[in-house]
Design an enzyme around this catalytic site. Structure first.
Site, PDB file in Angstrom:
ATOM      1  CE  LYS A 103      -4.814   0.602   0.155  1.00 46.44           C
ATOM      2  NZ  LYS A 103      -5.424   0.069   0.000  1.00 46.44           N
ATOM      3  N   GLY A 214     -23.430   3.561   2.775  1.00 46.72           N
ATOM      4  CA  GLY A 214     -22.298   4.169   2.436  1.00 46.72           C
ATOM      5  C   GLY A 214     -23.240   4.336   0.646  1.00 46.72           C
ATOM      6  N   GLY A 216     -21.250   5.492  -2.387  1.00 43.45           N
ATOM      7  CA  GLY A 216     -20.262   5.841  -2.903  1.00 43.45           C
ATOM      8  C   GLY A 216     -20.427   4.731  -4.549  1.00 43.45           C
ATOM      9  CG  ASN A 217     -16.504   2.301  -7.007  1.00 47.42           C
ATOM     10  OD1 ASN A 217     -16.575   1.024  -6.876  1.00 47.42           O
ATOM     11  ND2 ASN A 217     -15.786   2.811  -8.067  1.00 47.42           N
ATOM     12  N   GLY A 219     -21.329   0.964  -2.417  1.00 49.59           N
ATOM     13  CA  GLY A 219     -22.653   0.912  -2.046  1.00 49.59           C
ATOM     14  C   GLY A 219     -23.266   0.792  -3.375  1.00 49.59           C
TER      15      GLY A 219
END
Ligand code: NAD
Length: 411
Positions: A103, A214, A216-217, A219
């Site tokens: 990451k 959520g 967004g992308n 949800g």
């Protein structure tokens, strides 16, 4: 120490206990292979130079090329990046992906930068990274990075090396070597898991009530797929609040409404609820798909859902996880539930390696096949060892990593 790092250590310890791993092996698994912290000098539009801290952590690459996202957020710390990298090792291994965990990111608030400053920052990040390429470590997208930033990253990498290497960066646009089916892969993977679980429970989609925190992308794609299969999405929320309708919300209309107004709040034909209430609402399946640590000791005892599918990373604290397990609530853990995009990132690397790009149907069929395989394997381990799905997913992952490390002579 960040909560994330402490939580990951806790899950690692639980799984290593279930596997009877030696202390020395656990110690080795908790070490990160490479932690890079560097300064990115950025020429601002006003001519001044400001410095930003960049990170890239490779936790473990015994199973293959390390990879995963790059987040650009204010306050990012080395500990947070280390925890996220470790979770990626587990996510890859738990899903049979031949990749290690990494990451990276930059401690910066993109909203305070102009478009030009942001591009120079991203390119500066790649220069500071000593980019290692498709066969070593592949940065993808995460919070505040997207196909656009990944295109800059790839271009910067290729400017440095002078070699076209589409596989050196993930989550890039299709025309630069990205994969189809990446955009909605996480929501789609969750949808396949939901179908599988309902089939096991003998629940017909039209009788199943789902609540999603959520929009967004993750949800919104999950909600769209659920609606198309006839599920009743009874509650949806975003950062501003939520809406509830026991008869089901029309997701296409909600999407249009939230695009128009910037939120799901006040959507007609539904009752307003808060983000705390959505977690406790009357539903069969709850999908916390926004942020971490929303289900805690404070509310775990009151959750009504029978199944929780973790769309977000770490939405349940370890203590709350124990409460849910003791209450017989099935939790499909983040490392499997939201692995769709990690799986498609692996497909992206495979396609780039062969210069042979797949059609959408192929990507989607392979995604379904892989995520269901991971689920079944996790379920079998849970049954065999009498442990939660989460611990089982970590056990499967640790088994694979430890085996690879032993074969390499690293343990
Ligand atoms: P996003 O930014 O597209 O959407 C986040 C949604 O959550 C938005 O609707 C936002 O309004 C809402 N939200 C933000 N803060 C909130 C809060 N405090 N309470 C309630 N709602 C809040 O993000 P995303 O890509 O959908 O990712 C959501 C989560 O899933 C994150 O935890 C992310 O790390 C994880 N995840 C995402 C992917 C992916 O493919 N996008 C893959 C794996 C995991």
């Amino acid at each position: 120490m960040s909560d994330l790092w402490n939580n990951t250590i806790g899950y690692m310890k639980k799984a290593s206990k279930a596997l009877n791993l030696d202390e020395e092996i656990l110690d080795a698994l908790l070490k990160c292979k490479r932690v890079l912290e560097f300064q990115i000098p950025l020429r601002m539009d006003d001519g001044k130079v400001r410095y930003f801290t960049g990170y890239r952590v490779v936790h473990n690459d015994a199973l293959g090329v390390s990879g995963d996202g790059t987040r650009i957020v204010a306050g990012l710390t080395a500990d947070e990046v280390k925890g996220l990298a470790l979770v990626m090792s587990i996510k890859h291994a738990a899903n049979g992906i031949p990749a290690g965990g990494a990451k990276g990111g930059i401690d910066a608030d993109p909203t305070l930068l102009s478009e030009g400053e942001f591009e120079r920052l991203v390119r500066g990040y790649v220069r500071g990274l000593f980019p290692r390429g498709a066969k070593v470590d592949v940065p993808g997208a995460d919070i505040n990075t997207s196909a656009k930033t990944q295109a800059w990253m790839l271009d910067e990498y290729e400017q440095i090396t002078g070699i076209h290497s589409p596989g050196a960066v993930n989550d890039k646009p299709r025309i630069l070597g990205g994969s189809l089916g990446g955009e909605d892969a996480t929501g789609r993977g969750m949808y396949h898991l939901t179908l599988k679980i309902c089939e096991e429970q003998d629940w017909a989609p039209e009788d199943v009530k789902v609540a999603i925190q959520g929009f967004g992308n993750v949800g919104s794609h999950y909600a769209k797929y659920l609606q198309s299969a006839g599920f009743k999405v009874v509650a949806v929320s975003d950062i501003k609040g939520g809406v509830f309708n026991p008869d089901g919300i029309n997701i296409e209309d909600l999407l249009k409404y939230s695009r128009m107004t910037g939120s799901v709040v006040s959507f007609p034909d539904a009752r307003q609820i808060t983000n705390e209430e959505i977690l406790l609402c009357d539903c069969d399946i709850l999908a916390p798909s926004a942020v971490e640590d929303v289900i805690t000791l404070r509310n775990a005892g009151d959750i009504k859902a029978k199944i929780i599918i973790e769309g977000a990373n770490g939405p349940i604290t370890p203590q709350a996880d124990d409460v849910l397990y003791s209450r017989g609530i099935v939790v499909v853990p983040d490392v499997v539930a939201n692995a769709g995009s990690a799986i498609v990132c692996h497909f992206e690397r495979s396609q780039c390696a062969t210069d042979n790009y797949w059609d959408l149907e192929t990507v989607q069929a392979k995604l379904e096949n892989q995520i269901i395989k991971s689920y079944v394997s996790m379920k079998n381990t849970a049954k065999e060892l009498h442990i939660s799905f989460r611990t089982a997913a970590w056990v499967n992952a640790l088994k694979a990593i430890v085996k690879a490390m032993k074969l390499r002579g690293l343990l």
